[in-house]
Scaffold this active site. Structure first.
Site, PDB file in Angstrom:
ATOM      1  N   GLU A  56      30.715  40.948  38.807  1.00 22.30           N
ATOM      2  CA  GLU A  56      30.547  40.905  40.334  1.00 22.30           C
ATOM      3  C   GLU A  56      31.536  40.102  40.947  1.00 22.30           C
ATOM      4  O   GLU A  56      31.646  39.006  40.487  1.00 22.30           O
ATOM      5  CB  GLU A  56      28.956  40.472  40.587  1.00 22.30           C
ATOM      6  CG  GLU A  56      28.421  41.444  41.572  1.00 22.30           C
ATOM      7  CD  GLU A  56      28.139  42.952  41.197  1.00 22.30           C
ATOM      8  OE1 GLU A  56      29.261  43.903  41.400  1.00 22.30           O
ATOM      9  OE2 GLU A  56      27.225  43.286  40.512  1.00 22.30           O
ATOM     10  N   HIS A  57      32.255  40.620  41.891  1.00 27.33           N
ATOM     11  CA  HIS A  57      33.162  40.164  42.742  1.00 27.33           C
ATOM     12  C   HIS A  57      34.339  39.350  41.830  1.00 27.33           C
ATOM     13  O   HIS A  57      35.176  38.548  42.026  1.00 27.33           O
ATOM     14  CB  HIS A  57      32.727  38.790  43.395  1.00 27.33           C
ATOM     15  CG  HIS A  57      31.890  39.133  44.514  1.00 27.33           C
ATOM     16  ND1 HIS A  57      32.292  39.230  45.797  1.00 27.33           N
ATOM     17  CD2 HIS A  57      30.531  39.696  44.578  1.00 27.33           C
ATOM     18  CE1 HIS A  57      31.236  39.680  46.675  1.00 27.33           C
ATOM     19  NE2 HIS A  57      30.033  39.772  45.874  1.00 27.33           N
ATOM     20  N   THR A  58      34.625  40.451  40.702  1.00 30.76           N
ATOM     21  CA  THR A  58      35.777  39.847  39.860  1.00 30.76           C
ATOM     22  C   THR A  58      36.946  40.837  40.341  1.00 30.76           C
ATOM     23  O   THR A  58      37.799  40.518  40.015  1.00 30.76           O
ATOM     24  CB  THR A  58      35.383  40.395  38.397  1.00 30.76           C
ATOM     25  OG1 THR A  58      34.576  41.262  38.095  1.00 30.76           O
ATOM     26  CG2 THR A  58      34.550  39.098  37.900  1.00 30.76           C
ATOM     27  N   LEU A 155      24.814  50.097  46.332  1.00 31.38           N
ATOM     28  CA  LEU A 155      25.026  51.050  45.205  1.00 31.38           C
ATOM     29  C   LEU A 155      26.107  51.775  45.711  1.00 31.38           C
ATOM     30  O   LEU A 155      26.342  53.141  45.349  1.00 31.38           O
ATOM     31  CB  LEU A 155      23.835  51.826  44.870  1.00 31.38           C
ATOM     32  CG  LEU A 155      22.725  51.149  44.554  1.00 31.38           C
ATOM     33  CD1 LEU A 155      21.356  51.753  44.422  1.00 31.38           C
ATOM     34  CD2 LEU A 155      22.644  50.569  43.010  1.00 31.38           C
ATOM     35  N   ASP A 201      34.363  50.095  42.870  1.00 32.19           N
ATOM     36  CA  ASP A 201      33.507  51.171  43.390  1.00 32.19           C
ATOM     37  C   ASP A 201      34.231  52.614  43.323  1.00 32.19           C
ATOM     38  O   ASP A 201      33.563  53.605  42.905  1.00 32.19           O
ATOM     39  CB  ASP A 201      33.116  51.128  44.837  1.00 32.19           C
ATOM     40  CG  ASP A 201      32.385  49.687  45.028  1.00 32.19           C
ATOM     41  OD1 ASP A 201      32.239  49.223  43.831  1.00 32.19           O
ATOM     42  OD2 ASP A 201      32.101  49.293  45.879  1.00 32.19           O
TER      43      ASP A 201
HETATM   44  C1  GLA Z   1      31.616  45.365  46.754  1.00 33.06           C
HETATM   45  C2  GLA Z   1      33.130  45.824  46.941  1.00 33.06           C
HETATM   46  C3  GLA Z   1      33.762  46.108  45.364  1.00 33.06           C
HETATM   47  C4  GLA Z   1      33.263  44.789  44.706  1.00 33.06           C
HETATM   48  C5  GLA Z   1      31.641  44.421  44.776  1.00 33.06           C
HETATM   49  C6  GLA Z   1      31.277  43.061  44.148  1.00 33.06           C
HETATM   50  O1  GLA Z   1      31.004  46.653  45.995  1.00 33.06           O
HETATM   51  O2  GLA Z   1      33.217  47.162  47.349  1.00 33.06           O
HETATM   52  O3  GLA Z   1      34.912  46.052  45.310  1.00 33.06           O
HETATM   53  O4  GLA Z   1      34.000  43.563  45.010  1.00 33.06           O
HETATM   54  O5  GLA Z   1      31.167  44.455  46.168  1.00 33.06           O
HETATM   55  O6  GLA Z   1      31.349  43.005  42.892  1.00 33.06           O
END
Ligand code: GLA
Length: 477
Positions: A56-58, A155, A201
């Protein structure tokens, strides 16, 4: 078509209402009959939402992620028009229709308007076209949109809108492009909405495979399929705390993007003082043995020393001398989010230590998770998910009390691992659970968490996710 009854449907119409994907969108089909006067010349495109298992947030730090596509999606029913314009209406009430001419400059709606995700998609394709052709020569279309991905739940319903717009637009205009390139186009295009997001995403929505997770690496974008081990179920629990990408969550998200960039700039200075070259290494996800030409233990030791040297928080004025920049230059380089959009400096200071530590350790957890899954070590994967949750709660500060409580309830009920999924500040929790335990775990989490919120058992927002294929035209055969 008012009063349209099931019995009155023709055999052709029934085919659509029984289609494995379209049957999830009956209102869309009703509206196709009503607005397009039948299915003649209508094509359907789908873009699924996603659930991220770990990482997450990588993504915007060029680190790996491990998501899968949901069996819930945005569906567009589209028909070409000859009016050089795109017109899109949502079948749900409360969403203003979106129209734009293909020759126009595309300006955003006010922040938070659903149409910005559509406009992001149009603009992405138009900008791409202007790079390759003198006149865009594109033809427009009319579309009806339906979706069953819970909104503001982490999601990715909004990225699915961008992806569905782009693939419909490209396909109707017979523009062929590899899916990898479409994913990059969509990720870049979505910056139009004012969030400095990464590419996870859009990539998973396009490149996912049925029954599998996708390990995604960035810069360059590449994917590896990781099958879901037999006997485990992926469960999603909505915390029911809305994480609107346009409001508070957006500002908090952008803040973390900036904190990571500042952290990386400080780390490069730290390496420089130790005479360690870091050319071409600009993101936390790139702190790897092959790129730094150092072994993993040495890198881990350097990172620990660096983290210990950091203050708990920094103002821009604190950072300027350390990075040999003026405050103004620093603001210009690091606080810029979009063409005319700057992050407001947080009054409690940039929390670089925790942010850096989360991203650095999370990247390693993704690599370790892939190994666990490939060797069938489900318990090991579960532990990594729980460690990720802890890191998100303490270091990245993106969890919420409801999510902490939900993850505890899931673990107490016998889950292998549970964690917040998506950007955070609300949204959903993902867990892995032995298949035979699903009914009892569901019941226990209902009793421990949802019942006291007066949610009837049958409405508890808990569901089993069946990883599905990526975006594309819906085959009607
Ligand atoms: C959102 C962003 C993604 C990602 C996530 C966290 O969904 O659109 O690019 O950074 O947060 O992992």
């Amino acid at each position: 078509m008012k009063g349209f009854s099931v019995e009155a449907r023709t055999a052709e119409q029934l085919f659509y209402y029984h289609h494995p994907i379209l049957k999830r969108h009956p209102l869309l089909l009703d509206k196709v009959i009503e607005n397009f006067r039948g299915f003649q010349g209508v094509r359907f495109f789908k873009a699924p939402g996603r659930v991220n298992m770990i990482g997450e947030h990588t993504d915007y730090n060029m680190g790996p992620v491990l998501p899968c596509a949901l069996d819930r999606e945005i569906v567009f029913a589209v028909r070409l028009n000859d009016r050089n314009r795109i017109h899109i209406a949502n079948v749900e009430p409360g969403f203003e229709p979106v129209a734009c001419y293909l020759s126009q400059n595309i300006d955003p709606y006010p922040r938070g308007h659903w149409g910005n995700y559509l406009k992001a998609g149009f603009k992405g394709v138009l900008d791409f076209r202007s790079l390759t052709e003198k006149s865009n020569g594109l033809i427009g279309f009319d579309a009806l949109v339906s979706g069953n991905i819970p909104r503001a739940a982490g999601l990715s319903s909004s990225s699915a809108l961008v992806v569905a717009t782009v693939i419909s637009f490209l396909s109707l205009n017979r523009i062929e492009m590899p899916k990898m390139q479409v994913a990059e186009l969509c990720a870049e295009a979505e910056h139009f909405v004012g969030t400095a997001g990464g590419g996870m995403d859009q990539a998973v929505s396009l490149l996912a495979q049925k029954d599998a997770l996708v390990k995604i690496d960035f810069n360059p974008l590449r994917t590896e399929i990781v099958p879901v081990p037999a006997g485990i179920a992926i469960l999603i629990f909505d915390s029911l705390v809305k994480a609107e990408k346009s409001g508070f969550a957006r500002a908090q998200y952008n803040r973390r993007v900036v904190e990571c960039k500042l952290g990386m700039a400080l780390f490069k200075k730290f390496l420089q003082k130790k005479a360690i070259a870091s050319d071409g290494i600009d993101f936390i996800g790139q702190i790897q043995p092959e790129l730094l030409r150092l072994d993993k233990n040495t890198i881990d030791r350097l990172v620990t020393t660096f983290l210990n040297s950091l203050a708990p928080d920094y103002s821009l004025a604190d950072l300027a001398p350390q990075l040999n920049e003026s405050d103004t230059n620093l603001a210009d380089t690091f606080l810029k989010i979009g063409s005319n959009d700057y992050l407001t400096e947080p009054t409690d200071g940039f929390k670089i230590r925790g942010r850096f530590r989360h991203v650095y350790t999370e990247c390693q957890r993704v690599e370790a998770s892939q190994k666990c899954l490939l060797s069938g070590d489900v318990a090991g994967f579960g532990q990594l998910m729980s460690a990720s949750q802890q890191s998100m709660a303490q270091d990245y500060e993106i969890s919420t009390p409801e999510i902490d409580q939900l993850t505890r309830a899931i673990m107490a009920a016998g889950g292998y691992g549970a964690r917040l999924t998506g950007a955070g500040f609300g949204g959903a929790v993902v867990a892995i659970v032995a298949q035979e335990q699903v009914p009892s775990l569901r019941e226990q989490v209902y009793q421990d968490h949802y019942r006291e919120k007066n949610i009837p058992a049958q409405d508890a927002p808990i569901w089993v996710c069946q990883p599905s294929d990526g975006a594309g035209e819906i085959v009607l055969a």
